[in-house]
Design an enzyme around this catalytic site. Structure first.
Site, PDB file in Angstrom:
ATOM      1  N   ASN A 174      11.057  -4.968   8.168  1.00 46.93           N
ATOM      2  CA  ASN A 174      10.174  -5.118   7.275  1.00 46.93           C
ATOM      3  C   ASN A 174      10.437  -5.389   5.648  1.00 46.93           C
ATOM      4  O   ASN A 174      11.841  -5.397   5.609  1.00 46.93           O
ATOM      5  CB  ASN A 174       9.025  -3.934   7.274  1.00 46.93           C
ATOM      6  N   PHE A 191       5.937   9.072   2.565  1.00 45.56           N
ATOM      7  CA  PHE A 191       5.527   7.839   1.491  1.00 45.56           C
ATOM      8  C   PHE A 191       4.552   7.295   2.515  1.00 45.56           C
ATOM      9  O   PHE A 191       4.560   7.267   3.742  1.00 45.56           O
ATOM     10  CB  PHE A 191       6.592   7.021   1.354  1.00 45.56           C
TER      11      PHE A 191
END
Length: 411
Positions: free
Chosen positions: A219, A332
């Site tokens: 990613n 997160f």
């Protein structure tokens, strides 16, 4: 924090000078004594009368316009300042500061002051990226000049790029945080090292899931946020373990780093060490899926289409939430829509103490940049919404909130 502070606000000649009016008003409303120095060029964009009315002080434009015989104005201002803020700061004033030129009221005052100098640049994208400007900012930063990063977007000249003056509210909060941190640092050692004696584990980067020896799924995470948390936590007194996956830069020096490239590697590394941690911050972007089979050799092209079967990876944050005992756990949430809903849902499902959420599609808040725009949630809802700031500043505020919670505070 600003009550009674003397701030010299320098306004130079850019179209963004109008934003300085709002900044001046905000500072005065919060108790600061603001003295404005305008360059000659700035007077083409905003009037002295407007600035004088909002600052409630005379405006300085001419070095030789001495209004009080008992003092030399630029020396008096330089000595009185608790901070000098230049907003907007043009390429011209940056060059003057770099080479020590003193040919007007503002540049002369800057040479004379020993107060912290904060610069908020604003200019055309090509001017901002020009080697001369880049060099000047680097030199000034090495001398201790502080910068409020410009934004990226539509510029007055018609270009789109980096160079737009930070919003007045963001500059105001930057100044406010600076004085708050200075106050804490100067009070005593216990306050300046609020995480002393705490063991903190933070994960960073994006995991990679191998397809074959030369290909993988990953990613866009750069590791910058996790690295910033590790650096600031160390400064605040914590013993830090950094578990890093794939990142765009070298990890911070002086911190224990454990490499964990895949989701499984990170899962094993985190669970092996979590019992010793007081604080666990999961800033890494861990792949949700991995290839069911990993080819032992490079796969060759054999047809027009290739089907890749994926399976779920272990949910590290979920497991931490299930196993945690005394640990303060922060997750997160990088979202693209419905940030509030998904962040609070994740916090509850995974038994976190805080969730730090951001919209990664927003300018200045995505992967790979040095800034972030986040919201911090607990089980009661929104704790704090932070404007765009550097990831170091986000880390400092997040860790300050954690330290307060651990100390029994109510924030």
């Amino acid at each position: 924090m600003l009550n009674g502070k003397t701030i010299v606000l320098g306004i130079t000649g850019g179209i963004a000078a109008y934003k300085a009016i709002t900044l001046c008003s905000r500072l005065v409303q919060h108790g600061a004594n603001v003295h404005v120095i305008m360059s000659e060029s700035a007077k083409h964009f905003v009037t002295e009368l407007t600035v004088q009315t909002l600052s409630r002080n005379p405006v300085y434009t001419d070095t030789f316009d001495e209004r009080e015989p008992s003092v030399v104005s630029h020396i008096h201002l330089a000595d009185a300042a608790d901070m000098v803020v230049i907003a907007p700061a043009t390429a011209n004033i940056l060059a003057k500061m770099t080479y020590g030129l003193a040919d007007d009221m503002l540049s002369t005052t800057l040479l004379a002051t020993t107060a912290p100098i904060v610069v908020a640049p604003a200019m055309n994208v090509h001017m901002y990226a020009h080697p001369a400007t880049v060099h000047n900012m680097k030199v000034l930063e090495e001398r201790g000049v502080l910068f409020v990063e410009p934004g990226t977007g539509q510029l007055a000249c018609g270009y789109v790029g980096k160079g737009r003056l930070a919003e007045p509210e963001d500059i105001f909060h930057w100044i406010e945080r600076y004085f708050a941190e200075q106050s804490n640092t100067n009070t005593n050692q216990e306050i300046s090292k609020p995480l002393a004696g705490k063991k903190l584990m933070v994960t960073a980067g994006g995991t990679i899931e191998r397809i074959d020896p030369v290909r993988y799924i990953t990613n866009d995470s750069s590791g910058k946020m996790g690295f910033a948390i590790a650096r600031v936590a160390k400064e605040l007194g914590a013993t830090v373990q950094l578990i890093a996956a794939n990142t765009n830069e070298a990890p911070p020096e002086g911190i224990e780093v454990i490499q964990a490239m895949s989701a499984q590697d990170m899962y094993d590394a985190v669970l092996e060490r979590m019992d010793d941690a007081d604080i666990i911050i999961k800033a890494a972007a861990v792949a949700d899926y991995r290839p069911v089979k990993q080819a032992p050799h490079k796969m060759k092209k054999s047809s027009e289409r290739l089907s890749l079967e994926l399976e779920r990876t272990e949910d590290i944050l979920q497991k931490i939430g299930e196993l945690k005992k005394h640990q303060f756990v922060v997750g997160f949430a990088a979202e693209t829509h419905d940030v509030d809903y998904y962040a609070q849902d994740k916090l509850k499902r995974k038994n976190c103490d805080f969730i730090v959420a951001n919209d990664v599609t927003a300018e200045g808040a995505g992967f790979g940049v040095d800034t972030n725009i986040v919201k911090i949630y607990d089980h009661q809802g929104l704790v704090e919404q932070l404007p765009q700031m550097t990831k170091e500043q986000v880390a400092h505020r997040l860790l300050s909130l954690i330290a307060d919670r651990l100390a029994g505070g109510s924030i």
